[in-house]
Design a protein around this motif. Structure first.
Motif, PDB file in Angstrom:
ATOM      1  N   ASN A 126       0.807  -1.219   0.000  1.00  0.00           N
ATOM      2  CA  ASN A 126       0.000   0.000   0.000  1.00  0.00           C
ATOM      3  C   ASN A 126       0.843   1.275   0.000  1.00  0.00           C
ATOM      4  OD1 ASN A 126       0.983   0.134   2.609  1.00  0.00           O
ATOM      5  ND2 ASN A 126      -1.029   0.366   3.587  1.00  0.00           N
ATOM      6  N   GLY A 127       2.172   1.145  -0.200  1.00  0.00           N
ATOM      7  CA  GLY A 127       3.028   2.317  -0.315  1.00  0.00           C
ATOM      8  C   GLY A 127       3.561   2.843   0.995  1.00  0.00           C
ATOM      9  N   THR A 128       3.376   2.107   2.094  1.00  0.00           N
ATOM     10  CA  THR A 128       3.847   2.562   3.399  1.00  0.00           C
ATOM     11  C   THR A 128       5.088   1.793   3.832  1.00  0.00           C
ATOM     12  OG1 THR A 128       2.426   1.013   4.595  1.00  0.00           O
ATOM     13  CG2 THR A 128       1.521   3.208   4.119  1.00  0.00           C
ATOM     14  N   VAL A 129       5.800   2.373   4.776  1.00  0.00           N
ATOM     15  CA  VAL A 129       6.886   1.710   5.489  1.00  0.00           C
ATOM     16  C   VAL A 129       6.422   1.565   6.936  1.00  0.00           C
ATOM     17  CG1 VAL A 129       9.270   1.886   6.281  1.00  0.00           C
ATOM     18  CG2 VAL A 129       8.670   2.649   3.979  1.00  0.00           C
ATOM     19  N   THR A 130       6.465   0.338   7.468  1.00  0.00           N
ATOM     20  CA  THR A 130       5.869   0.064   8.774  1.00  0.00           C
ATOM     21  C   THR A 130       6.887  -0.558   9.716  1.00  0.00           C
ATOM     22  OG1 THR A 130       3.699  -0.284   7.753  1.00  0.00           O
ATOM     23  CG2 THR A 130       4.006  -1.151   9.975  1.00  0.00           C
ATOM     24  N   VAL A 131       6.845  -0.142  10.972  1.00  0.00           N
ATOM     25  CA  VAL A 131       7.684  -0.710  12.024  1.00  0.00           C
ATOM     26  C   VAL A 131       6.796  -1.556  12.936  1.00  0.00           C
ATOM     27  CG1 VAL A 131       9.300  -0.234  13.889  1.00  0.00           C
ATOM     28  CG2 VAL A 131       9.198   1.304  11.916  1.00  0.00           C
ATOM     29  N   TRP A 132       7.166  -2.837  13.095  1.00  0.00           N
ATOM     30  CA  TRP A 132       6.386  -3.787  13.887  1.00  0.00           C
ATOM     31  C   TRP A 132       7.170  -4.191  15.133  1.00  0.00           C
ATOM     32  CZ3 TRP A 132       1.758  -5.702  11.523  1.00  0.00           C
ATOM     33  CH2 TRP A 132       1.612  -5.403  10.167  1.00  0.00           C
ATOM     34  N   SER A 133       6.456  -4.410  16.222  1.00  0.00           N
ATOM     35  CA  SER A 133       7.050  -4.990  17.420  1.00  0.00           C
ATOM     36  C   SER A 133       6.977  -6.506  17.304  1.00  0.00           C
ATOM     37  CB  SER A 133       6.308  -4.522  18.671  1.00  0.00           C
ATOM     38  OG  SER A 133       6.666  -5.306  19.785  1.00  0.00           O
ATOM     39  N   ILE A 134       8.117  -7.185  17.424  1.00  0.00           N
ATOM     40  CA  ILE A 134       8.120  -8.644  17.352  1.00  0.00           C
ATOM     41  C   ILE A 134       7.405  -9.264  18.564  1.00  0.00           C
ATOM     42  CG2 ILE A 134       9.562 -10.710  17.284  1.00  0.00           C
ATOM     43  CD1 ILE A 134       9.510  -9.181  14.687  1.00  0.00           C
ATOM     44  N   PRO A 135       7.687  -8.826  19.804  1.00  0.00           N
ATOM     45  CA  PRO A 135       7.015  -9.477  20.946  1.00  0.00           C
ATOM     46  C   PRO A 135       5.496  -9.343  20.930  1.00  0.00           C
ATOM     47  CG  PRO A 135       8.943  -8.265  21.675  1.00  0.00           C
ATOM     48  CD  PRO A 135       8.716  -7.873  20.249  1.00  0.00           C
ATOM     49  N   THR A 136       4.971  -8.191  20.454  1.00  0.00           N
ATOM     50  CA  THR A 136       3.523  -7.974  20.500  1.00  0.00           C
ATOM     51  C   THR A 136       2.844  -8.219  19.168  1.00  0.00           C
ATOM     52  OG1 THR A 136       3.643  -5.610  19.936  1.00  0.00           O
ATOM     53  CG2 THR A 136       3.919  -6.219  22.266  1.00  0.00           C
TER      54      THR A 136
END
Length: 600
Positions: free
Chosen positions: A509-519
């Motif tokens: 969708n054209g975004t850059v996303t930061v994810w939390s691995i633990p959650t």
């Protein structure tokens, strides 16, 4: 993404409670502090650095309790104390190792900087780079041998004269270090006491004496309480002082930036101060804009004509690999001021389009993933000698389909590839032993991108059909976590942050996303592309993120705020982007078949 607690300002017993450390019963004058490192100094002096950064001074000729705790924050050692995890002296140099994966060398007498603060890499510590963030303690052993004790319970024998790993990493067991096998993974610090022995410090305020001659420990772990290593509390009046160091030199080394430890994702270690997870959508990276070693804007410096559907850089930055529709993997010498074509590897009969490539951590090999031509069965994951271009390894059960993503683990022990069959549509990820080519396991239903965590323990791979990205145990293939990619219309590219606790993705969708691995939750998301984000890169200091899009845009982001620092608008889709190791150069390529090199 998470800011380290400033534990040096905490007073007992709050410090012990915050660290999950038990106070020793009945000891009114002692505080349960762990020993993090021992610093050798001239004149039979050893300084033991506690986890509250107080320092105890000892004379190794006596068995008397040491003086302190002292405050070294205003000495030459001061800039490195907050992150110090290990130290040893060799060849007239005090080497200090930091939790950030960096080191610095100080003159053993004057304590002036003689080796500037640098990240551990294959130039300054050949072979040690994959383990830089795992070092818990270091000890000068016999001759030129240094023992590095790692957080996972293994150890390394490093030869300073030969500048390479002589032995390990290997577990401490009944054969290697029998007297330490029962405390593997519990070592917090070490200090050479004299030519015959050293003291090893353990979690729970314990220690053991280690004899060099017999290469064993004498006796069982002993409580610090009641010994010369009993640690007095930090009195309200501050540290006792007493340490006299040379004045701080004019050169001020850069203070190590906040880094995140590499805890076991599902069992965070209690012995270190824990990082605080930021609230959703809040800035994560705390380094200011314009910090050293990062670029603030994109200025197109050099262009080279090359097929650039895929782009990779050797870890030492001296080689760049490119390839695409020309069915050739080109390796360029990038050690000088210009790129020089060094090696050409024909993939004839190995597919008609090179899709992805990755160097091994030592730079000696390179793995490629490509697309099968028509219905002809062609092996599409191959391993090559990066110097000669010859095939270096045959992978057991190598696929013959569409292999869009390949990766080496950071230790160079395994190879992963994400593929799908062009005839049946079946998706799979395969993992091989990088030394002998044996297939270790196969995961069905996922096809990439594939990426390993920095410690090599995790493997991430996406599923195009479900728009999810799964996190696996990279040794057992056990599924540990699933990130719901439908929130971003599917994931095109994924990269772990240096501590392995977060994943940054480029999305359809054209975004850059930061994810939390633990959650498994989204921490933040950046918008700026008009189409899918084909590739992303993170600089070493985690202050910048670069993204390359189907819309032809290259965007440089401030990772702490999500602000666009600069961008480049290309005429055709960009397929790949990478930072050089120093983080001050960005390279990109795509359908225009040009390597573009950007810098300040």
């Amino acid at each position: 993404m998470r800011v380290r607690n400033n534990i040096t300002n905490m007073k007992p017993p709050l410090l012990a409670l915050a660290l999950g450390v038990a106070i020793i019963p009945g000891l009114a004058h002692a505080q349960a502090e762990e020993i993090d490192a021992g610093i050798e100094s001239p004149g039979n002096q050893v300084f033991l650095v506690r986890n509250d950064r107080g320092v105890m001074q000892y004379d190794t000729r006596t068995t008397n309790p040491g003086s302190g705790p002292n405050d070294l924050s205003r000495t030459n050692l001061g800039p490195y104390m907050p992150q110090l995890t290990a130290s040893f002296s060799y060849g007239g140099v005090k080497y200090l190792f930091l939790r950030t994966g960096q080191y610095v060398g100080l003159d053993a007498n004057s304590e002036n900087v003689v080796q500037r603060l640098s990240y551990i890499d294959n130039n300054n510590w050949p072979g040690l780079a994959p383990y830089g963030n795992k070092i818990e303690a270091a000890l000068r052993f016999k001759g030129s041998t240094i023992l590095f004790f790692l957080s996972d319970g293994q150890y390394i024998e490093y030869d300073m004269a030969q500048r390479n790993i002589a032995f390990g990493p290997i577990a401490m067991n009944a054969i290697t270090l029998p007297s330490l096998q029962n405390v593997a993974g519990q070592i917090t610090g070490a200090a050479r006491w004299d030519n015959n022995r050293a003291v090893i410090f353990l979690r729970g305020q314990r220690h053991m004496w280690f004899n060099f001659r017999g290469v064993n420990a004498s006796g069982l772990p002993t409580p610090n309480f009641g010994s010369q290593f009993a640690q007095p509390q930090v009195f309200a009046g501050g540290y006792q002082g007493g340490y006299q160091a040379p004045p701080v030199p004019q050169y001020q080394p850069p203070v190590p930036q906040p880094q995140w430890q590499q805890p076991q994702v599902w069992q965070p270690q209690a012995q270190r101060p824990q990082w605080q997870q930021p609230p959703v959508q809040q800035p994560q990276f705390q380094q200011p804009v314009g910090s050293p070693g990062t670029i603030n804007r994109l200025t197109n410096k050099l262009n080279y004509t090359a097929d650039t559907q895929t782009l990779a850089m050797r870890p030492d930055s001296h080689r760049i690999a490119t390839g695409g529709w020309d069915n050739t993997l080109s390796i360029w010498d990038s050690s000088g001021q210009t790129l020089v074509h060094a090696v050409a590897i024909s993939l004839q009969g190995r597919g008609d389009l090179l899709l992805d490539t990755a160097f091994s951590p030592n730079g000696q090999r390179i793995v490629t993933g490509s697309r099968q031509t028509g219905n002809t069965a062609e092996v599409t994951v191959n391993v090559w000698d990066a110097s000669t271009g010859s095939q270096a390894l045959i992978l057991q059960g190598a696929p013959t389909g569409f292999c869009q993503s390949v990766a080496y683990d950071p230790q160079g022990l395994r190879i992963a590839a994400g593929c799908f069959s062009q005839t049946t549509g079946n998706a799979m990820v395969r993992v091989w032993d990088a030394n002998n080519g044996a297939q270790l396991f196969q995961i069905n239903g996922v096809d990439g991108p594939v990426t390993f965590s920095p410690d090599g323990n995790l493997l991430a791979s996406a599923s195009g059909a479900t728009q999810e990205i799964n996190i696996y145990n990279s040794r057992t293939s056990q599924l540990l976590q699933t990130l719901q990619g439908n929130a971003v219309s599917g994931i095109k590219k994924a990269v772990f942050t240096p501590d392995g606790t977060h994943l940054v993705t480029g999305n359809f969708n054209g975004t850059v996303t930061v994810w939390s691995i633990p959650t498994g939750q989204i921490v933040s998301s950046f918008s700026g592309h008009a189409g899918p984000v084909n590739d992303i890169a993170i600089n070493r200091n985690v202050t910048r993120i670069a993204s390359a899009g189907e819309d032809g845009r290259l965007i440089l982001w401030d990772s702490s705020t999500g602000r666009q620092l600069s961008s480049y608008n290309g005429p055709k889709p960009l397929r790949n982007v990478l930072f050089n190791p120093d983080g001050d150069v960005v390279l990109t390529g795509g359908d225009e078949n040009i390597i573009r090199i950007f810098a300040d």
